[in-house]
Design an enzyme around this catalytic site. Structure first.
Site, PDB file in Angstrom:
ATOM      1  N   CYS A   2       0.816  -1.205   0.000  1.00 33.32           N
ATOM      2  CA  CYS A   2       0.000   0.000   0.000  1.00 33.32           C
ATOM      3  C   CYS A   2       0.852   1.258   0.000  1.00 33.32           C
ATOM      4  CB  CYS A   2      -0.912   0.020   1.222  1.00 33.32           C
ATOM      5  SG  CYS A   2      -2.013  -1.397   1.336  1.00 33.32           S
ATOM      6  N   ARG A  27       5.598  -1.116  -5.787  1.00 37.87           N
ATOM      7  CA  ARG A  27       5.391  -1.810  -4.516  1.00 37.87           C
ATOM      8  C   ARG A  27       4.344  -2.914  -4.636  1.00 37.87           C
ATOM      9  NH1 ARG A  27       6.832   2.197  -0.168  1.00 37.87           N
ATOM     10  NH2 ARG A  27       5.310   1.252   1.201  1.00 37.87           N
ATOM     11  N   TRP A  76      -3.077  -2.904  -1.484  1.00 32.56           N
ATOM     12  CA  TRP A  76      -2.847  -4.344  -1.601  1.00 32.56           C
ATOM     13  C   TRP A  76      -3.772  -4.992  -0.583  1.00 32.56           C
ATOM     14  CZ3 TRP A  76      -0.668  -8.211   1.630  1.00 32.56           C
ATOM     15  CH2 TRP A  76      -0.338  -9.402   0.970  1.00 32.56           C
ATOM     16  N   ASN A 101      -2.465   2.877   5.363  1.00 35.46           N
ATOM     17  CA  ASN A 101      -1.557   1.733   5.223  1.00 35.46           C
ATOM     18  C   ASN A 101      -1.501   1.013   6.560  1.00 35.46           C
ATOM     19  OD1 ASN A 101      -0.952   2.618   2.670  1.00 35.46           O
ATOM     20  ND2 ASN A 101       1.184   3.130   3.096  1.00 35.46           N
ATOM     21  N   GLY A 102      -1.371  -0.315   6.530  1.00 35.15           N
ATOM     22  CA  GLY A 102      -1.245  -1.080   7.769  1.00 35.15           C
ATOM     23  C   GLY A 102      -2.475  -1.921   8.049  1.00 35.15           C
ATOM     24  N   GLU A 483      15.961 -20.037  -3.770  1.00 33.02           N
ATOM     25  CA  GLU A 483      15.616 -18.792  -4.459  1.00 33.02           C
ATOM     26  C   GLU A 483      15.096 -19.076  -5.865  1.00 33.02           C
ATOM     27  OE1 GLU A 483      15.274 -14.696  -5.517  1.00 33.02           O
ATOM     28  OE2 GLU A 483      15.100 -15.865  -3.668  1.00 33.02           O
ATOM     29  N   LYS A 487      11.386 -18.000  -7.232  1.00 32.53           N
ATOM     30  CA  LYS A 487      11.156 -17.190  -8.432  1.00 32.53           C
ATOM     31  C   LYS A 487      10.158 -17.860  -9.359  1.00 32.53           C
ATOM     32  CE  LYS A 487      13.330 -13.619  -7.513  1.00 32.53           C
ATOM     33  NZ  LYS A 487      12.791 -13.864  -6.176  1.00 32.53           N
ATOM     34  N   GLU A 490       6.639 -17.685  -7.866  1.00 29.60           N
ATOM     35  CA  GLU A 490       6.143 -16.308  -7.770  1.00 29.60           C
ATOM     36  C   GLU A 490       5.521 -15.823  -9.069  1.00 29.60           C
ATOM     37  OE1 GLU A 490       8.534 -13.360  -4.868  1.00 29.60           O
ATOM     38  OE2 GLU A 490       9.796 -14.325  -6.355  1.00 29.60           O
ATOM     39  N   HIS A 506      15.375 -39.019   1.578  1.00 27.27           N
ATOM     40  CA  HIS A 506      14.612 -38.914   2.824  1.00 27.27           C
ATOM     41  C   HIS A 506      13.197 -38.390   2.577  1.00 27.27           C
ATOM     42  CE1 HIS A 506      18.113 -39.942   5.164  1.00 27.27           C
ATOM     43  NE2 HIS A 506      18.825 -39.002   4.560  1.00 27.27           N
ATOM     44  N   LYS A 605       5.434  -5.670  -3.609  1.00 25.12           N
ATOM     45  CA  LYS A 605       6.874  -5.445  -3.608  1.00 25.12           C
ATOM     46  C   LYS A 605       7.399  -5.159  -2.216  1.00 25.12           C
ATOM     47  CE  LYS A 605      10.838  -4.925  -5.598  1.00 25.12           C
ATOM     48  NZ  LYS A 605      11.484  -6.084  -6.205  1.00 25.12           N
TER      49      LYS A 605
END
Length: 610
Positions: A2, A27, A76, A101-102, A483, A487, A490, A506, A605
């Site tokens: 946000c 963001r 968001w 925001n929050g 990572e 990616k 995502e 295992h 973001k």
């Protein structure tokens, strides 16, 4: 995540609000909107526009709007689905408009109370509670006082928030407040601004002030007043505005993510510029304090957490210093045994990651006095709240899936490891020159890796047909496998998991079939022969291997094994090279599937809420 922009001016500020939102698009968001009041119009009505499309669509809606006072927001979704009704700003009684925001943790209790008082809710958000509470306080205050009404409501809000508030009958006052979420005041000529990120207003204002916890800011075109949590008018330090945001031209690239992958040689070169030696000076650290800590705790989330996991190998191997790595969102909610001689390292691209900031503050509350931020934003809360800092020079990263921020974080953490190895007497002057030379060669080595893109594109067509993928790595390349899997999931929405290759037998081996591609990170290191055995375990069960191998690994393409060779082995710096082809594989697989690469669904973001 946000974003907030607000303005009080003597001129039309609609374009300022829209441009500010454009700069915050990186963001991540799923709706946006603005509300303005025209101080030149006797009616002073609140006019509002909202959309679940992009900011460009909001700009089209706003062409005929005129306002000298206003607030704007990119949202968001947390409470309530991403639709226009839930988009900000929220208005109560046609009188109060709020952006936020929050998260307000006690919103359900407040919502029930307000419904009993006759308020009708038109959204599912926690933010609408704030608008109605301020409206309730405002209409009952004698005399009517917007600032006092906002301040009276704040103690009832449990959680984190940054808010901007305007009132229909106060066309010259913008009120902002913050607890737990960042908010800055920017100062211009006969106009003043609020923003959650200073870059939203770069080039528009001449200076800025960070609001501190509990501050309330009262903005008019010609003045700014800041009231602290105790109700006293205070002065906050003025700082110059940050430079204009980097160019957002795509140039020859199809998406920002692709552009940012190819910017990594430049970003790493900039991060290493002017570094002539290792030591505390790289981290703005006091040389005497630098000698006192004897272990390290790194706190981070997401991609930054994986960079920290690589750093653990470097710090313990090169510097011989015990190192723990914790997911920031978990650290603060468990009982720990603090060691006062621990260096707390927080890693974040934005420096505003809520979980990491909260973990830092928790560590400080436990008595940890040595703190270091590794961050890409000089003006961020994380940099301001730590003793020491190292600023990466990745530049603005617009794609939600981090690429150049990750590799520059790795460079910064490697600098930390070698600096501590030097502190321990493990780096001679001759060795220091060699290590600096290796670092300076990284941009050239990365260019050679990027030249593999055509081969990776060929692989991506096969991956686009899969529903699952497995990533394998060993040692300090296991976090690189993590990572790579992150990616892929995502931006392509393909389910992907990563494991240490030695863990195959295992459990994960049960998943291996001819329909399960297995991506393997295969550098020329001490674990290579072990890794080759793990690869045979996959091949024996019909799995298809896709191997990123160093030149001299003697791994060749054959039935069930596809190999792309990296140009050279790079020792301890190998993870920085090996992650780049994984980024390209995820990117081109997503392109083949036609997903929204730069703004993947459900993600943001800068994660400024828990």
């Amino acid at each position: 995540m946000c974003g907030i922009v607000g303005a009080a001016s003597r001129k039309n500020i609609v374009e300022v609000l829209i441009e500010g939102l454009r700069r915050l698009e990186y963001r991540g968001y799923d709706s946006c909107g603005f509300a303005v009041i025209n101080g030149d119009d006797a009616k002073h009505l609140i006019e509002r526009a909202r959309t679940t499309a992009r900011v460009s669509e909001l700009a089209e809606q706003g062409k005929d709007f005129h306002g000298t006072l206003g607030i704007a927001h990119t949202r968001w979704a947390t409470h309530g689905k991403p639709d226009t009704q839930n988009a900000h700003p929220h208005i109560s009684g046609g009188l109060i408009a709020v952006v936020h925001n929050g998260i307000i943790e006690n919103y359900e209790v407040l919502r029930t109370e307000l419904k009993s008082a006759g308020y009708v809710f038109t959204s599912e958000t926690d933010t609408e509670v704030i608008a109605h509470l301020i409206h309730q306080a405002y209409v009952s205050s004698k005399p009517v006082d917007l600032v006092a009404s906002v301040r009276s409501v704040l103690p009832r809000l449990h959680g984190a928030y940054a808010i901007g508030v305007i009132a229909q009958d106060r066309p010259n006052i913008l009120v902002g407040a913050r607890v737990g979420s960042p908010l800055v005041v920017a100062l211009g000529e006969n106009e003043n601004f609020l923003a959650s990120d200073a870059l939203a207003l770069a080039g528009r204002a001449h200076s800025m002030m960070y609001l501190e916890e509990g501050d309330v800011a009262v903005l008019k075109a010609e003045s700014v007043e800041i009231i602290d949590h105790a109700g006293k008018t205070v002065q906050r330090e003025q700082k110059p505005m940050p430079a204009q945001a980097d160019s957002v031209d795509l140039g020859p690239y199809q998406h920002y993510m692709q552009k940012e992958i190819f910017e990594q040689p430049r970003a790493i070169g900039d991060t290493l510029a002017n570094i002539a030696s290792f030591g505390p000076q790289l981290f703005n650290a006091d040389p005497e304090q630098w000698k006192k800590f004897d272990q390290i705790l790194i706190l981070a989330c997401g991609t930054s957490y994986y960079s920290a996991c690589v750093a653990k190998y470097w710090l313990e191997d090169l510097a011989g210093i015990p190192t723990q790595v914790e997911i920031a969102s978990e650290y603060r909610y468990r009982t720990t045994v603090p060691n006062p001689n621990t260096l707390i390292v927080v890693v974040s691209q934005s420096g505003e990651t809520a979980d990491t900031l909260a973990a830092l503050r928790h560590a400080q509350a436990l008595g940890h006095q040595y703190t270091l931020a590794i961050c890409n934003v000089a003006s961020s809360a994380m940099v301001r709240e730590t003793n020491w800092s190292f600023l990466t020079k990745a530049g603005t990263e617009i794609g939600v899936a981090s690429t150049k921020a990750f590799t520059t974080q790795l460079v910064a953490l490697y600098l930390l490891a070698v600096s501590l190895a030097k502190r321990a007497g493990k780096v001679s002057p001759e060795r220091e020159k060699e290590l600096l030379r290796d670092l300076r060669h990284l941009p050239k080595a990365l260019h050679a890796v990027l030249a593999l893109e055509p081969q990776i594109i060929a692989w991506s067509t096969a991956f686009a047909k899969c529903e699952n993928a497995l990533f394998l790595g060993r040692g300090m390349h296991y976090p690189i496998a993590l990572e790579g899997a992150l990616k892929l999931k995502e931006i392509s929405y393909i389910h992907a998991e990563a494991y240490p290759a030695g863990e195959l037998k295992h459990g994960p081996l049960a998943l291996v079939t001819e329909k399960m591609p297995v991506v393997t990170v295969a550098p020329k290191d001490d674990l290579l022969e072990k890794l080759k055995s793990n690869m045979q375990e996959v091949k024996a069960r019909g799995g298809k291997l896709y191997v990123f191998a160093d030149q001299d690994t003697e791994i060749t393409s054959s039935e069930g094994i596809n190999v792309i060779r990296l140009p050279e082995h790079y020792g301890n710096l190998s993870p920085i090279l090996h992650v780049v082809p994984l980024q390209l594989l995820a990117y081109h697989t997503a392109c083949a599937l036609g997903t929204d690469v730069d703004k993947p669904r459900n993600l943001a973001k800068s994660v400024t809420v828990e």
